[in-house]
Design a protein around this motif. Structure first.
Motif, PDB file in Angstrom:
ATOM      1  N   PHE A   1       0.746  -1.376  -0.010  1.00  0.00           N
ATOM      2  CA  PHE A   1       0.080   0.058  -0.205  1.00  0.00           C
ATOM      3  C   PHE A   1       0.741   1.265  -0.017  1.00  0.00           C
ATOM      4  CE2 PHE A   1      -1.817   3.576   2.167  1.00  0.00           C
ATOM      5  CZ  PHE A   1      -3.142   3.636   1.341  1.00  0.00           C
ATOM      6  N   VAL A   2       1.901   1.375   0.790  1.00  0.00           N
ATOM      7  CA  VAL A   2       2.720   2.627   1.038  1.00  0.00           C
ATOM      8  C   VAL A   2       3.373   2.855  -0.004  1.00  0.00           C
ATOM      9  CG1 VAL A   2       4.530   3.536   2.441  1.00  0.00           C
ATOM     10  CG2 VAL A   2       2.786   2.310   3.538  1.00  0.00           C
ATOM     11  N   SER A   3       4.119   1.556  -0.653  1.00  0.00           N
ATOM     12  CA  SER A   3       4.897   1.773  -1.809  1.00  0.00           C
ATOM     13  C   SER A   3       3.997   2.330  -2.944  1.00  0.00           C
ATOM     14  CB  SER A   3       5.604   0.587  -2.246  1.00  0.00           C
ATOM     15  OG  SER A   3       4.614  -0.471  -2.605  1.00  0.00           O
ATOM     16  N   SER A   4       2.749   1.837  -3.280  1.00  0.00           N
ATOM     17  CA  SER A   4       2.083   2.315  -4.555  1.00  0.00           C
ATOM     18  C   SER A   4       1.434   3.799  -4.148  1.00  0.00           C
ATOM     19  CB  SER A   4       0.726   1.398  -4.499  1.00  0.00           C
ATOM     20  OG  SER A   4       0.980   0.012  -4.596  1.00  0.00           O
ATOM     21  N   LEU A   5       1.102   4.023  -2.879  1.00  0.00           N
ATOM     22  CA  LEU A   5       0.724   5.413  -2.597  1.00  0.00           C
ATOM     23  C   LEU A   5       1.830   6.472  -2.977  1.00  0.00           C
ATOM     24  CD1 LEU A   5      -1.641   6.905  -1.111  1.00  0.00           C
ATOM     25  CD2 LEU A   5      -0.060   6.935   0.952  1.00  0.00           C
ATOM     26  N   LEU A   6       3.151   6.048  -2.652  1.00  0.00           N
ATOM     27  CA  LEU A   6       4.127   7.133  -2.812  1.00  0.00           C
ATOM     28  C   LEU A   6       4.500   7.058  -4.441  1.00  0.00           C
ATOM     29  CD1 LEU A   6       6.716   6.106   0.133  1.00  0.00           C
ATOM     30  CD2 LEU A   6       4.950   7.930  -0.143  1.00  0.00           C
TER      31      LEU A   6
END
Length: 755
Positions: free
Chosen positions: A36-41
């Motif tokens: 989630f975090v990597s996709s968001l960034l």
């Protein structure tokens, strides 16, 4: 991340960017490693410069978080929370902070405010479901023997999550990547840029301002060129007040005929933004200068014929300058501020009214009113526009709510109230952290009364098992006085042994006793209560409410062995504690660099065991203090020294001890065969014996005469200095008259002690 999620998040980012607001994501640490975090960034922060902050790279949650950040290929820099102060004054496009093992309110306040409008604040931490079982290294901060980490509460964290999930401008992501998106936020108030043209400061300086408030403040600061002007700048955190001060100093260096500009603040780090913008402005004006640094902090900036330099508040009292700038003035103690007001005719007092500095509203209540009464030309300026983001920013609103940064003391409708009419209460801390109004009233009371407050105090109050709150309520249900207390002592032999090697958290008084008086460490075995702080509503000062609250606390804890407190010694506080039956037993070795005060420990013994120890503690205090007045405390105010020596516990009778020819030379002094200087060592032995003895065993000498003994024989001041300090009070016109008076005192003491 699914297409639906991407679309939802995209709308939020577009909304935040269009309004120049920030967006807050709180991600449960159990969601890490799922992409989630990597996709968001990768999707929304690819062009941003991001600060990533964590406790330690070896923490499991941090390791997972960094893997996702690196996978996204965004531009980022890593920082540890222990170095968070190095980030002060910097601005970042976005922030990622791992709170899983470090949910410090102080540090949250610092890092969140680094992010500019349109940016992302991403916090990683525990979910509500795991709070009860959640234990981190940060929680060990709240543990004080004989308690253990299992007894630490999570009141602060529970409140934080309650204030986070479902809030405007906030997205909560749980372990299953479900998102709880808060309601849409309102449009910010649109402010048109106003053209402000100064009459004195260069146009280039005005062009460096970012907001209308900065331009208006800069224009107002032109008034400093008039004589006897005191200016007060009030602003919330992030309004650019330190920056505009730096710009104004550059303009003054160009426009004013002055040579010395003194800058002071509670910490050197507090003035680095000021020096940064001072340098930028001078460069824009084409002015050459030389910078001096100490430990990577700028401490002075020199031009050909002038200098801007930093000094700590206490040291600043001794300086001479054409202008003094006091930044974060509410973080400076009231006596120091009053001293600065008296010493400097031209001054700027700049302070954060709400913000992570935690300085408090007491500045306005306790100092500003006094300044207006004693200075005819006082100009007040208030800055409201944020610099990094637009007004009504939802993340700022969240931060102020979570950390209670905008608390005020309660408004009172009825002031004709007597202490006996109040209701004494032991606050239930669970209820306190669930009732916002009560918590805000309590914190507002503290920050109005005390000049140094920090958001961490909130977590200590909520989480520490040995901390409690006692209050006085008015009949209308308003908090009008409050005491933050904590239990100390009650240590086992093994814990006392451990205390010999290092200080134990939450055991301030036993730790200090063991450090200074190792043979009296038994006090640590006795159960005590330390009053951490006590506050009374500003409209009810000096009416007995503080003393009444203390008496109720003493009544409740009468089965304890002792009560105590620790604070920076000044006349007002010593009078309060002495009046309520507390005795000085210890004084710190060095002044606080901000307040200029010496930390002092006072004790009120209850049990017979503590009473016996207190007799020895009181005597040991006087022994050490008397021997150190010539050195560590040589410049202490003589009235303060007298107060500390006049409050004694128990009966101690001491006879002067003379060595060698000392007694014979003392007799020669009384016969006028040698002058004072020829018998000063013998006289000092006599004066020391007088003060080591308990109050009831001393020959009766008036207060100001005892101050004379302290100044001359114990502090070694010159006759000229003593005459300057006490000549008028004692009614002596010449130094010879002072010498004669001193001799008569010594004659009286000899008759009493050398029979």
């Amino acid at each position: 991340m699914s297409r639906t999620l991407i679309e939802q998040v995209e709308q939020l980012f577009l909304r935040a960017k269009s309004l120049n607001h920030r967006l807050l994501f709180y991600v449960a640490h159990t969601a890490l490693g799922k992409g989630f975090v990597s996709s968001l960034l990768e999707k929304f922060c690819s062009q941003m410069c991001i600060a990533v902050v964590y406790r330690d790279v070896t923490d499991e949650s941090t390791s997972l978080l960094l893997d996702e950040v690196k996978k996204s290929k965004v531009n980022f820099r890593e920082f540890q929370f222990k170095d968070v102060n190095t980030l002060l004054g910097t601005t970042w496009d976005s922030l990622i902070a791992d709170l899983t093992n470090h949910m410090s309110p102080n540090d949250i306040g610092v890092v969140v405010e680094l992010v500019k409008g349109g940016g992302l604040v991403l916090l990683v931490g525990p979910s509500p479901e795991e709070l009860e079982s959640w234990k981190s290294l940060y929680h060990s901060f709240f543990v004080a023997p004989p308690f253990d980490i299992g007894q630490v509460s999570k009141r602060f964290e529970k409140r934080l999550l309650k204030k986070t999930i479902g809030r405007t401008g906030v997205v909560y992501v749980d372990a299953n990547l479900n998102m709880a998106i808060g309601p849409a936020w309102p449009e910010p108030q649109k402010l048109e840029q106003q053209k402000v043209e100064g009459k004195i400061f260069p146009r280039e300086i005005y062009e460096m301002c970012k907001t209308n408030d900065q331009r208006k403040t800069l224009f107002a600061l032109e008034n400093l060129l008039n004589k006897n002007v005191s200016m007060v700048i009030k602003a919330d955190r992030g309004r650019g007040k330190s920056a505009v001060l730096g710009l104004a100093l550059a303009a003054l260096l160009k426009s004013a005929p002055w040579q010395k500009y003194l800058v002071t603040a509670p910490e050197r780090s507090s003035v680095q933004t000021l020096f940064e913008f001072l340098q930028k402005a001078l460069e824009a004006l084409g002015v050459n200068f030389r910078v001096t640094k100490s430990e990577d902090s700028v401490v002075s900036l020199e031009l050909e014929n002038s200098v801007v330099y930093y000094r700590s508040p206490f040291v600043a009292l001794r300086e001479r300058a054409d202008l003094i700038v006091v930044d974060e003035a509410a973080g400076v103690s009231l006596p120091i501020l009053i001293g600065i007001m008296k010493r400097f005719e031209r001054a700027v007092y700049s302070t954060t009214m709400h913000g992570y500095e935690g300085a408090g509203r007491g500045f306005s209540v306790l100092f500003l009113n006094r300044l207006k009464k004693q200075r005819t030309n006082v100009l007040e300026i208030e800055m409201k526009e944020p610099v990094r983001y637009a007004s009504n920013d939802p993340v700022e609103s969240w931060l102020y709510d979570v950390l209670v940064l905008d608390a005020e003391q309660p408004s009172l409708t009825r002031l004709e109230i007597k202490p006996i009419e109040t209701l004494y209460s032991a606050l239930n801390r669970d209820e306190l952290f669930e009732k916002d109004e009560l918590l805000r009233d309590l914190i507002g009371l503290y920050i109005t009364t005390h000049y140094r407050n920090k958001p961490d105090d909130l977590a200590i109050l909520g989480n520490s098992p040995n901390h409690e709150v006692r209050t006085l309520f008015s009949q209308e249900g308003k908090v009008i006085a409050a005491a933050h207390v904590c239990t100390e002592g009650d240590l086992s032999d093994s814990q006392l042994k451990l205390l010999e090697k290092k200080d134990l958290k939450g055991q301030l008084i036993p730790s200090m006793i063991l450090r200074y008086y190792p043979h009296l460490k038994a006090l640590g075995k006795l159960k005590g209560l330390r009053i951490v702080r006590i506050a009374v509503h500003a409209q009810l000062h000096n009416r007995g409410f503080g003393s009444h609250l203390l008496s109720k606390i003493e009544e409740e804890f009468k089965r304890f062995d002792w009560l105590g407190s620790s604070f920076g010694a000044n006349h007002r506080l010593l009078s309060f504690w002495f009046k309520n039956g507390y005795y000085p037993i210890l004084i710190g070795a060095r002044r606080n660099p901000v307040s200029g005060e010496f930390s002092t420990v006072v004790l009120k013994p209850i049990s017979i065991a503590s009473q016996k120890l207190c007799v020895e503690l009181s005597k040991e205090f006087r022994l050490r203090f008397l021997e150190s007045l010539y050195d560590s405390y040589f410049d202490m105010d003589s009235e303060l020294a007298w107060m500390l020596l006049s409050k004694t516990y128990g009966e101690v009778d001491v006879k002067p001890e003379f060595k060698g020819s000392q007694r014979l030379r003392l007799e020669s002094f009384l016969k006028d065969l040698v002058i004072y200087e020829g018998a000063s060592d013998a006289i000092r032995a006599l004066v020391k014996a007088h003060f080591i003895a308990s109050e009831q065993k001393r020959v009766k000498i008036e207060k100001d005469y005892e101050r004379l003994l302290i100044l001359k024989s114990l502090q070694g001041r010159s006759w000229e200095a003593v005459h300057r300090i006490l000549g008028l009070t004692l009614g002596v016109k010449t130094i010879n008259d002072l010498r004669s008076l001193y001799k008569s005192l010594i004659q009286k003491m000899c008759e009493a002690y050398l029979k």
